[in-house]
Design a protein around this motif. Sequence first.
Motif, PDB file in Angstrom:
ATOM      1  N   GLY A 202       0.818  -1.268   0.063  1.00 36.66           N
ATOM      2  CA  GLY A 202      -0.146   0.016   0.044  1.00 36.66           C
ATOM      3  C   GLY A 202       0.805   1.256  -0.046  1.00 36.66           C
ATOM      4  O   GLY A 202       0.291   2.383   0.275  1.00 36.66           O
ATOM      5  N   ASP A 234      -1.591  -4.168  -1.807  1.00 35.66           N
ATOM      6  CA  ASP A 234      -0.886  -3.916  -2.713  1.00 35.66           C
ATOM      7  C   ASP A 234      -1.422  -2.636  -3.891  1.00 35.66           C
ATOM      8  O   ASP A 234      -2.524  -2.728  -4.152  1.00 35.66           O
ATOM      9  CB  ASP A 234      -0.440  -5.110  -3.663  1.00 35.66           C
ATOM     10  N   ILE A 235      -0.523  -2.163  -4.375  1.00 32.48           N
ATOM     11  CA  ILE A 235      -1.203  -1.242  -5.431  1.00 32.48           C
ATOM     12  C   ILE A 235      -0.453  -1.922  -6.840  1.00 32.48           C
ATOM     13  O   ILE A 235       0.607  -1.696  -7.216  1.00 32.48           O
ATOM     14  CB  ILE A 235      -0.230   0.321  -5.110  1.00 32.48           C
ATOM     15  N   THR A 250      -5.694   0.894  -4.079  1.00 30.60           N
ATOM     16  CA  THR A 250      -4.964  -0.170  -3.523  1.00 30.60           C
ATOM     17  C   THR A 250      -5.925  -1.587  -3.503  1.00 30.60           C
ATOM     18  O   THR A 250      -7.097  -1.257  -3.248  1.00 30.60           O
ATOM     19  CB  THR A 250      -4.570  -0.033  -2.206  1.00 30.60           C
TER      20      THR A 250
END
Length: 403
Positions: A202, A234-235, A250
């Motif tokens: 993130g 996660d991005i 995200t």
Amino acid sequence: MLLAALLSGCSAVPWIGGEKDPTPPTPIDKKLTQEVSPRVLWKTRIGKGTRERQLRLIPVLADGKLFAADPAGRVVAVSPADGRVLWEYKTERKARIPFSGGPAVADGTLVVGSSNGDLLALSSRDGTLKWRIRLGSEILAVPLIVNDLVVVHTIDDSVYGIALADGSERWRYDYPAPVLTLRGSSTPAEADGGVIVGLAGGRLLYLELEQGMPVWELTITPPRGRSELDRIADIDADPVVVGNIAYVATYNGDLAAVDIAAGMILWRRELSAHAGLTADGSALYVTDSEDNLWAAEPTDGAGLWRQEGLLHRRLTAPALSGNALVVGDIDGYLHLVSRRDGRMLGYTRVAKDRIGHRPVVANGIVYIYANDGTLAAVRINAAAGDQAGDQAPAAAAASATQD
């Protein structure tokens, strides 16, 4: 042990591991009165496809050609008008390069990355190899070309600055990735003399281009939840830059807007997304993790509308075409949705397999590259789309809810 944890985490999430989602996709509404009727202009096959691997092989239109790469080691340039192959580059059978990220094209050069960490540069004119280098990890993001620099984000969250002319490494920024991550990497976005990079955990990073030094780093979504899978934040969706603001989404997290100059989060709204987002002058458009399509206010993230009629169809990020949004799905369909109110405008089936990534739109033509290797061009009736976008919501918009 780390590799085992990564693999077990990925396989536990169906759409990451390549397994079928246990939740069946919403059926296509065959009774929909189509306000816009997409028409397939041509189709061709580029190799055997991705075989459900999560790759970032996205066609790109540049220099009057449409370029695409195949995971079996082939790069082609085709005519956007009829799909005719203009040139192809093929790696040797005994030394095939499994392409996995790209291509990107600028200044007569095409760059594409591989699962082995290879980065190749070819002439966009005739496919001649210019240089080849090996980076430290798999390349699952489309490289970004900024002036004379190629910025590459690898799956281990390293970011490289590579000279476009000769492939020499100018700088490298390493970031420690969490134990469990999604299988994927976001493509960097150019922003005011630097690049914005979405990371696992993130985090959002802003690097200057001269030496690859970090200007700022932000936590968009901190990991939260009891299990390690719940804590994945996660991005993987590519950041979108509009003016001096970066918009980012995200997985298991938030949709947010960041002031690039100040390195400050302007607003944040809870919304899980990994496929991607796009924006125009009036709204943000997002495909969330359950395959709802959203339109949101760019000033504060407030919802404008939500289209729920394509749930669990594993949609791509939306692309803009006239007054319509275009998304691909798990069964090779293209869907058109009104940007104004979210109602369904039309659809057509282009391939027999999943369209894995955002369609490419240029001059009213939509180009897609499906997981079975189908490369196709679809014409969108721009006039019909514009008229549909200006009409009042009709009965067909019943599944588009205001939020």
